[in-house]
Design a protein around this motif. Structure first.
Motif, short mmCIF file in Angstrom:
data_model
loop_
_atom_site.label_atom_id
_atom_site.label_comp_id
_atom_site.label_asym_id
_atom_site.label_seq_id
_atom_site.Cartn_x
_atom_site.Cartn_y
_atom_site.Cartn_z
N HIS A 103 1.16 15.79 -2.15
CA HIS A 103 -0.22 14.87 -2.28
C HIS A 103 0.59 13.38 -3.04
CE1 HIS A 103 -4.10 13.44 -3.84
NE2 HIS A 103 -4.05 13.42 -2.65
N SER A 104 0.63 12.26 -2.34
CA SER A 104 1.22 11.23 -2.94
C SER A 104 0.23 10.07 -2.78
CB SER A 104 2.45 10.67 -2.27
OG SER A 104 3.34 12.03 -2.20
N ASN A 105 0.54 8.98 -3.86
CA ASN A 105 -0.11 7.82 -3.70
C ASN A 105 1.06 6.80 -3.48
OD1 ASN A 105 -1.64 5.50 -4.36
ND2 ASN A 105 -2.12 5.88 -6.39
N LEU A 106 0.87 6.15 -2.11
CA LEU A 106 2.09 5.58 -1.67
C LEU A 106 1.37 3.88 -1.76
CD1 LEU A 106 4.61 4.92 -0.06
CD2 LEU A 106 2.99 5.09 2.03
N HIS A 107 2.53 3.09 -2.29
CA HIS A 107 2.37 1.75 -2.39
C HIS A 107 3.49 0.94 -1.82
CE1 HIS A 107 -0.92 1.75 -5.65
NE2 HIS A 107 -0.16 2.98 -5.94
N LEU A 108 2.98 -0.05 -0.61
CA LEU A 108 3.89 -0.59 0.09
C LEU A 108 4.42 -2.10 -0.67
CD1 LEU A 108 2.53 0.27 3.55
CD2 LEU A 108 4.24 1.43 2.28
N PRO A 157 3.63 -4.14 -4.60
CA PRO A 157 3.27 -3.97 -6.07
C PRO A 157 1.84 -4.86 -5.83
CG PRO A 157 5.69 -4.97 -5.81
CD PRO A 157 5.08 -4.92 -4.36
N GLY A 158 1.22 -3.93 -6.53
CA GLY A 158 -0.25 -4.69 -6.78
C GLY A 158 -1.28 -4.08 -5.89
N ASP A 159 -0.90 -3.38 -4.81
CA ASP A 159 -1.95 -2.97 -3.59
C ASP A 159 -2.60 -1.84 -4.30
OD1 ASP A 159 -0.27 -0.85 -3.21
OD2 ASP A 159 0.26 -1.53 -1.15
N ARG A 160 -3.83 -1.41 -3.63
CA ARG A 160 -4.46 -0.21 -3.96
C ARG A 160 -3.68 0.94 -3.53
NH1 ARG A 160 -8.83 -2.97 -1.93
NH2 ARG A 160 -8.79 -1.50 0.06
N GLY A 161 -2.95 0.94 -2.60
CA GLY A 161 -2.18 2.06 -2.11
C GLY A 161 -2.83 3.08 -1.12
N MET A 162 -2.18 4.01 -0.78
CA MET A 162 -2.74 5.23 0.30
C MET A 162 -2.36 6.34 -0.29
SD MET A 162 -1.24 3.23 3.89
CE MET A 162 0.39 2.90 3.16
N ALA A 163 -3.38 7.24 -0.01
CA ALA A 163 -3.29 8.75 -0.17
C ALA A 163 -2.60 9.17 0.99
CB ALA A 163 -4.48 9.39 -0.20
N GLN A 211 -4.52 8.07 4.41
CA GLN A 211 -5.82 7.13 4.14
C GLN A 211 -5.72 6.20 3.13
OE1 GLN A 211 -9.29 9.60 3.18
NE2 GLN A 211 -10.41 7.81 2.18
N GLU A 212 -6.07 4.79 3.39
CA GLU A 212 -5.93 3.84 2.43
C GLU A 212 -7.08 4.18 1.22
OE1 GLU A 212 -6.24 -0.24 3.44
OE2 GLU A 212 -5.25 0.15 5.51
N ALA A 213 -6.56 3.78 -0.04
CA ALA A 213 -7.43 4.11 -1.08
C ALA A 213 -8.51 3.15 -1.04
CB ALA A 213 -6.39 3.79 -2.32
N PRO A 214 -9.87 3.70 -1.06
CA PRO A 214 -10.89 2.73 -1.14
C PRO A 214 -11.09 1.74 -2.46
CG PRO A 214 -11.74 5.01 -1.92
CD PRO A 214 -10.10 5.11 -1.48
N GLU A 215 -11.67 0.68 -2.24
CA GLU A 215 -11.76 -0.13 -3.40
C GLU A 215 -12.94 0.39 -4.48
OE1 GLU A 215 -13.54 -4.73 -4.11
OE2 GLU A 215 -12.42 -4.10 -2.11
N LYS A 216 -13.98 1.12 -3.86
CA LYS A 216 -14.70 1.89 -4.80
C LYS A 216 -14.86 3.14 -4.35
CE LYS A 216 -19.28 1.69 -6.50
NZ LYS A 216 -20.75 0.99 -6.54
N SER A 217 -14.78 4.17 -5.31
CA SER A 217 -14.90 5.74 -4.99
C SER A 217 -16.25 5.84 -4.68
CB SER A 217 -14.41 6.34 -6.09
OG SER A 217 -14.33 7.70 -5.71
#
Length: 50
Positions: A4-9, A11-17, A37-43
């Motif tokens: 399970h990773s937090n991928l950032h394409l 610098p500074g983006d919210r990332g993807m799960a 899945q893109e990380a949502p702006e608000k959980s």
């Protein structure tokens, strides 16, 4: 095997799960699945994806 990773394409983006699943037989990967899945702006709750 699962990761399970937090991928950032960028610098500074919210990332993807990203979840990767592998089925291993006799020490060799025989199948692979992934979910991205893109990380949502608000959980939707107090728990974050990470």
């Amino acid at each position: 095997m699962v990761t399970h990773s937090n991928l950032h394409l960028k610098p500074g983006d919210r990332g993807m799960a990203v979840a990767d699943f592998w089925r291993v037989v006799d020490g060799k990967i025989v199948e692979h699945w992934d979910v991205i899945q893109e990380a949502p702006e608000k959980s939707a709750n107090d728990n974050t994806m990470f």
